[in-house]
Design a protein around this motif. Structure first.
Motif, mmCIF file in Angstrom:
data_model
loop_
_atom_site.group_PDB
_atom_site.id
_atom_site.type_symbol
_atom_site.label_atom_id
_atom_site.label_comp_id
_atom_site.label_asym_id
_atom_site.label_seq_id
_atom_site.Cartn_x
_atom_site.Cartn_y
_atom_site.Cartn_z
ATOM 1 N N VAL A 190 -4.067 -7.157 -6.239
ATOM 2 C CA VAL A 190 -4.813 -8.521 -6.091
ATOM 3 C C VAL A 190 -5.097 -9.300 -6.192
ATOM 4 O O VAL A 190 -5.611 -9.731 -6.804
ATOM 5 N N ASN A 191 -4.911 -10.452 -5.260
ATOM 6 C CA ASN A 191 -4.761 -11.483 -5.069
ATOM 7 C C ASN A 191 -4.538 -12.245 -7.479
ATOM 8 O O ASN A 191 -5.210 -12.694 -8.253
ATOM 9 N N ASN A 192 -3.787 -11.168 -7.445
ATOM 10 C CA ASN A 192 -2.589 -11.793 -8.376
ATOM 11 C C ASN A 192 -3.383 -10.734 -9.769
ATOM 12 O O ASN A 192 -3.447 -11.878 -10.998
ATOM 13 N N LYS A 193 -3.923 -10.018 -9.687
ATOM 14 C CA LYS A 193 -5.323 -9.228 -10.596
ATOM 15 C C LYS A 193 -4.612 -7.788 -10.371
ATOM 16 O O LYS A 193 -4.428 -7.122 -9.272
ATOM 17 N N PRO A 194 -4.088 -7.388 -11.542
ATOM 18 C CA PRO A 194 -3.553 -5.814 -11.515
ATOM 19 C C PRO A 194 -5.212 -4.551 -10.929
ATOM 20 O O PRO A 194 -5.908 -5.587 -11.632
ATOM 21 N N HIS A 195 -4.852 -4.346 -9.909
ATOM 22 C CA HIS A 195 -5.894 -3.187 -9.392
ATOM 23 C C HIS A 195 -5.724 -1.974 -9.086
ATOM 24 O O HIS A 195 -4.844 -1.678 -8.645
ATOM 25 N N HIS A 196 -6.359 -1.124 -10.175
ATOM 26 C CA HIS A 196 -5.969 0.642 -9.957
ATOM 27 C C HIS A 196 -6.960 1.089 -8.955
ATOM 28 O O HIS A 196 -7.419 1.194 -8.536
ATOM 29 N N THR A 197 -6.017 1.925 -8.175
ATOM 30 C CA THR A 197 -6.642 2.454 -6.664
ATOM 31 C C THR A 197 -5.722 3.971 -6.244
ATOM 32 O O THR A 197 -4.962 4.025 -7.017
ATOM 33 N N GLN A 198 -6.575 5.152 -5.876
ATOM 34 C CA GLN A 198 -6.124 5.578 -5.478
ATOM 35 C C GLN A 198 -6.109 5.865 -3.173
ATOM 36 O O GLN A 198 -5.704 6.682 -3.426
ATOM 37 N N ALA A 199 -6.364 4.762 -3.021
ATOM 38 C CA ALA A 199 -5.887 4.689 -1.362
ATOM 39 C C ALA A 199 -4.475 4.667 -0.937
ATOM 40 O O ALA A 199 -3.419 4.132 -1.840
ATOM 41 N N ALA A 200 -4.501 5.146 -0.267
ATOM 42 C CA ALA A 200 -2.719 5.229 0.061
ATOM 43 C C ALA A 200 -2.066 4.628 1.262
ATOM 44 O O ALA A 200 -1.753 4.205 1.685
ATOM 45 N N THR A 201 -3.339 3.447 1.958
ATOM 46 C CA THR A 201 -2.923 2.608 2.679
ATOM 47 C C THR A 201 -3.577 0.939 2.453
ATOM 48 O O THR A 201 -4.825 1.458 1.961
ATOM 49 N N ALA A 229 -4.179 0.638 9.079
ATOM 50 C CA ALA A 229 -4.564 2.076 8.864
ATOM 51 C C ALA A 229 -3.284 2.851 8.205
ATOM 52 O O ALA A 229 -2.759 3.567 7.828
ATOM 53 N N GLU A 230 -1.848 2.183 9.199
ATOM 54 C CA GLU A 230 -0.935 2.574 9.268
ATOM 55 C C GLU A 230 0.041 1.339 8.219
ATOM 56 O O GLU A 230 1.890 2.034 8.039
ATOM 57 N N THR A 231 -0.555 0.889 6.816
ATOM 58 C CA THR A 231 0.306 0.046 5.757
ATOM 59 C C THR A 231 0.403 0.951 4.658
ATOM 60 O O THR A 231 -0.899 0.440 4.094
ATOM 61 N N PRO A 232 1.120 1.673 4.716
ATOM 62 C CA PRO A 232 1.247 2.725 3.513
ATOM 63 C C PRO A 232 0.870 1.553 1.278
ATOM 64 O O PRO A 232 1.591 0.226 2.235
ATOM 65 N N LEU A 233 0.087 1.989 0.695
ATOM 66 C CA LEU A 233 0.811 0.957 -0.146
ATOM 67 C C LEU A 233 1.805 2.148 -1.475
ATOM 68 O O LEU A 233 1.907 3.082 -0.915
ATOM 69 N N GLU A 234 1.943 0.626 -2.259
ATOM 70 C CA GLU A 234 3.567 1.034 -3.382
ATOM 71 C C GLU A 234 2.432 0.545 -4.112
ATOM 72 O O GLU A 234 2.214 0.094 -4.529
ATOM 73 N N GLU A 235 3.605 1.149 -5.151
ATOM 74 C CA GLU A 235 3.060 0.802 -7.076
ATOM 75 C C GLU A 235 3.779 -0.728 -7.584
ATOM 76 O O GLU A 235 4.254 -0.771 -7.102
ATOM 77 N N ASN A 236 3.096 -1.342 -7.915
ATOM 78 C CA ASN A 236 3.243 -2.904 -7.981
ATOM 79 C C ASN A 236 3.614 -3.777 -6.565
ATOM 80 O O ASN A 236 4.329 -4.428 -6.823
#
Length: 65
Positions: free
Chosen positions: A5-16, A46-53
């Motif tokens: 996120v904005n060039n910084k690693p961020h750990h998340t449990q968010a799916a979207t 809400a319909e945009t899934p997140l993916e690793e990295n």
């Protein structure tokens, strides 16, 4: 999972993207989000899934001159 996120690693449990915005406590207006180099309309968060990295850019609008 980890996203960038904005060039910084961020750990998340968010799916979207919507869940990530809630997790980051982003305001309901004045915010834009892009994945890679493509803006994602808020109506699609809400319909945009997140993916690793995944590379996410959050842009906050500011007023002034």
């Amino acid at each position: 999972m980890q996203v960038i996120v904005n060039n910084k690693p961020h750990h998340t449990q968010a799916a979207t993207l919507h869940h990530l915005a809630c997790e980051l406590a982003l305001p309901p207006t004045g915010i834009a989000a892009a994945i890679g180099n493509s803006i994602v309309p808020r109506t699609q968060w809400a319909e945009t899934p997140l993916e690793e990295n995944m590379n996410i850019t959050i842009i906050k609008a500011v007023c002034g001159g």
